[in-house]
Enzyme design. Structure first.
Site, short mmCIF file in Angstrom:
data_model
loop_
_atom_site.label_atom_id
_atom_site.label_comp_id
_atom_site.label_asym_id
_atom_site.label_seq_id
_atom_site.Cartn_x
_atom_site.Cartn_y
_atom_site.Cartn_z
N ASN A 36 -105.90 14.91 1.89
CA ASN A 36 -106.91 15.90 2.28
C ASN A 36 -106.58 17.25 1.65
OD1 ASN A 36 -107.63 13.78 3.88
ND2 ASN A 36 -106.96 14.69 5.80
N ASP A 37 -105.30 17.63 1.74
CA ASP A 37 -104.88 18.89 1.12
C ASP A 37 -104.59 18.71 -0.36
OD1 ASP A 37 -105.02 20.99 3.02
OD2 ASP A 37 -103.38 20.04 4.12
N ARG A 54 -112.54 21.93 0.37
CA ARG A 54 -113.37 20.79 0.79
C ARG A 54 -114.59 21.21 1.60
NH1 ARG A 54 -109.91 17.57 5.30
NH2 ARG A 54 -111.57 16.11 5.02
N ARG A 113 -100.52 14.26 14.56
CA ARG A 113 -100.69 15.68 14.22
C ARG A 113 -100.27 16.51 15.43
NH1 ARG A 113 -105.41 13.48 11.19
NH2 ARG A 113 -105.45 14.48 9.13
N GLU A 145 -98.42 16.98 -0.21
CA GLU A 145 -99.82 17.42 -0.17
C GLU A 145 -100.04 18.68 -0.99
OE1 GLU A 145 -100.98 18.16 3.94
OE2 GLU A 145 -98.99 18.87 4.45
N ARG A 205 -95.52 14.51 12.87
CA ARG A 205 -95.47 15.65 11.95
C ARG A 205 -95.19 16.92 12.75
NH1 ARG A 205 -100.72 16.92 8.51
NH2 ARG A 205 -101.54 17.67 10.49
N CYS A 251 -101.42 9.37 4.50
CA CYS A 251 -102.08 9.60 5.79
C CYS A 251 -103.34 10.46 5.64
CB CYS A 251 -101.12 10.22 6.78
SG CYS A 251 -100.42 11.78 6.22
N HIS A 308 -116.58 15.33 26.16
CA HIS A 308 -116.91 14.10 26.91
C HIS A 308 -118.01 13.32 26.20
CE1 HIS A 308 -115.12 15.70 30.85
NE2 HIS A 308 -114.29 14.94 30.21
C1 PEP Z 1 -103.74 15.81 4.64
O1 PEP Z 1 -103.71 16.97 4.21
O2 PEP Z 1 -104.12 14.83 3.98
C2 PEP Z 1 -103.32 15.53 6.03
C3 PEP Z 1 -103.21 14.30 6.48
O3 PEP Z 1 -103.12 16.58 6.83
P1 PEP Z 1 -104.29 17.42 7.53
O4 PEP Z 1 -105.58 16.71 7.27
O5 PEP Z 1 -103.92 17.48 8.96
O6 PEP Z 1 -104.17 18.72 6.83
MG MG Z 2 -102.62 18.55 5.30
#
Ligand code: PEP
Ligand code: MG
Length: 567
Positions: free
Chosen positions: A451-452, A462, A293, A428, A329, A499, A186
């Site tokens: 991100n991956d 990361r 997600r 990814e 996804r 994404c 919250h």
């Molecule tokens: C990614 O890996 O960039 C991605 C969008 O998926 P997540 O961050 O959920 O692993």
């Molecule tokens: Mg990912």
């Protein structure tokens, strides 16, 4: 510098008000007059309800009905017949009102705090709030009052409870730091509604930050600096004014088409985690959803959500987004995303293990429940299915074969769905990047998960500070991979989006334009800024910059070149 969770964007600079909860300790004493003790409890209860109703009215007037509705939970927990009966019978058995209230609400607190579902766990804060309010009334103590604060206050609290936030005078609070809470707490929801920069879950914040300290709250990056140096103050003051100016100026991009400087249309969509986030996507003027997600739906449950439950969630997003595209996804479990009731075995290397599409293809019946729910929802909007963590062509083939089986089952059940539903893949992993040309023949679209992809490409976690210099989208290896993926999709004539967080990186956007990215999927608050940056670059300018950038050998050189160009 202290690190936490970015609860609400923006930079706040001010003086710490470390709000430590009042001492509500008491010595239990048996009441001499049971009826008088029950009356004392009733009076405290009525006072609490009146105060809470007044807070709700204030919140409705300042931050809207939806946020105020959160406070209704307090009234419900206060007026709950079961709790009231427990308290009264405890008093009748000889407890004082303080102890009866304390024990009854502790019992409910423990029940909620131990639930698997994060949303239920967050309700524990509401229960604690009601207990504090009632006890304070009974003991004649003041609870933390945030309604009278000096200008430019940085509120530092262990936990920001909904009732505290209701009282906050928005004009006087420059930032919020808490020791607890996640993005769905919250505290975070209300901080975002109030648009106050907030960093959550900063360890020991109320002891390491001292009352009266000068504090900088970087809500965008989840960082807090206590007693900053002059240089840090200058840096963050300029960041704060840039943030404010940018935000105001960005309103000019609301309702506009998303085009590059030379009028090429690109798609600008939002990343969401649950069906209600679709509201944020709409509020920030997204043109659809580029990543839902779906694992959050599973994480928020105590057992596998049924086909109907999943269908309801997917349908809700499809209907909210009208006919805009919605990419959902399929379950991306494993790695850092644990779902306790799936009882996944502990692995030495979970990021390279049994996860995402690998898990789903090994649990076909379970996967088919999700695929069927997605197909059913496709009758209500432009839903597309996306497969995570693909490394090889056979995975997408197998997933597609399962989708065909689900379609045949739905035909038998006489249930309608979009027969031409698009099935795409996330890119990814380095393997997917290397065989992107093959995958492009099997998938209807790509979405790059940077991100991956950055982590796997650079072999750099990361979350590990020591290798953070490698975990950079500006690394030449990552840029080459992005180029390869996008051009494979372009050649095959399929849509390619991104994404991962890098899609919202203003420095990277010219490179992505040059590579030929079709779709940018970003967090809702980044929509208008991304639209603006896209409009600043023509393909010709982006190409010239990218050509130069691709000759550079280090991430630092790449970043510096992109920064110089952005200036
Ligand atoms: C990614 O890996 O960039 C991605 C969008 O998926 P997540 O961050 O959920 O692993
Ligand atoms: Mg990912």
């Amino acid at each position: 510098m202290f690190e936490g969770i970015n609860g609400s964007d923006g930079i706040g600079i001010g003086v710490a008000v470390v709000a430590i909860a009042p001492d509500l300790s008491f010595t239990p004493t048996a009441p001499s007059d049971i009826e008088a003790e029950k009356a004392r409890y009733s009076a405290a209860l009525q006072k609490f309800i009146d105060q809470t109703n007044a807070q709700i009215a204030r919140m409705e007037a300042t931050i809207g009905k939806e946020s105020a509705a959160i406070m209704q939970a307090h009234i419900e927990f206060a007026e709950d017949d079961g709790i009231k009966e427990t308290i009264c019978s405890s008093i009748e058995s000889g407890m004082c009102a303080e102890q009866a209230v304390s024990e009854a609400y502790d019992m409910y607190y423990n029940m909620f705090a131990n639930m698997d579902d994060e949303l239920f766990r967050e309700r524990a804060a509401d229960v604690a709030d009601v207990k504090t309010g009632l006890l304070a009334d009974l003991l004649g103590k003041e609870v933390v009052n945030l309604s009278v604060l000096p200008e430019h206050s940085i509120v530092v609290v262990s936990e920001l409870t909904p009732s505290m936030t209701a009282d906050i005078d928005k004009e006087h609070v420059a930032g919020i730091v808490t020791e607890t809470g996640g993005r769905t707490s919250h505290s975070a929801i209300i901080a975002r509604a109030l648009e106050i920069p907030a960093v959550l879950s900063v360890k020991d914040a109320t002891s390491v930050i001292k009352h009266g300290n000068m504090v900088i709250v970087d809500g965008t990056r989840g960082k807090v600096i206590a007693e900053p140096t002059d240089a840090e103050l200058i840096k963050y003051r300029s960041k704060a004014s840039a943030f404010a100016q940018e935000k105001a100026a960005l309103e000019a991009y609301r309702g506009k088409e998303t085009v590059t400087g030379d009028n090429n249309k690109v798609l600008l969509v939002a990343n969401i985690g649950n069906p209600d986030d679709a509201n944020a996507a709409i509020e920030h003027d997204a043109e659809g959803v580029g990543l839902f997600r779906s694992e959050f739906l599973f994480m928020d449950a105590v057992e596998l959500p049924s086909e109907d439950e999943q269908f309801a969630a997917y349908q809700k997003v499809a209907l909210r987004m009208k006919n805009q595209p919605v990419i959902i996804r399929t379950l991306d479990v494993g790695g850092d995303k644990n779902i306790p009731y799936l009882h996944l075995q502990k692995e030495d290397n979970p990021f390279m293990g049994y996860r995402a599409v690998r898990y789903c293809l090994d649990n076909k019946d379970q996967y088919k429940v999700q695929l069927t729910a997605l197909l059913r929802a496709s009758a209500f909007g432009d839903i597309k299915i996306m497969i995570p963590l693909v490394t090889a062509v056979e995975e997408i083939r197998q997933a597609r074969a399962l989708i065909e089986e689900c379609k045949a089952d739905l035909d038998k059940r006489g249930i309608s769905y979009n027969k031409n539903i698009e099935v795409g893949t996330m890119i990814e992993t380095p393997a997917a990047s290397l065989v992107a040309d093959n995958l492009a023949e099997e998938a209807d679209f790509f979405s790059i998960g940077t991100n991956d992809l950055i982590g796997y490409t650079m072999c750099a976690d990361r979350g590990n500070d020591k290798v953070a210099y490698l975990y950079e989208v500006y690394q030449p290896a990552v840029l080459r991979s992005l180029k390869r993926i996008i051009s494979a999709a372009n050649k095959a004539g399929i849509m390619v989006g991104m994404c991962g967080e890098a899609a919202a990186d203003p420095l990277l956007i010219p490179v992505l334009i040059s590579f030929g990215l079709d779709e940018y999927s970003v967090n809702p608050p980044s929509i208008l800024r991304t639209r603006r940056v896209l409009s600043l670059w023509t393909k010709e300018q982006a190409d010239a910059l990218t050509e130069k950038v691709l000759t550079l050998k280090t991430a630092a050189e790449v970043k510096a070149a992109l920064q110089a160009a952005a200036r």
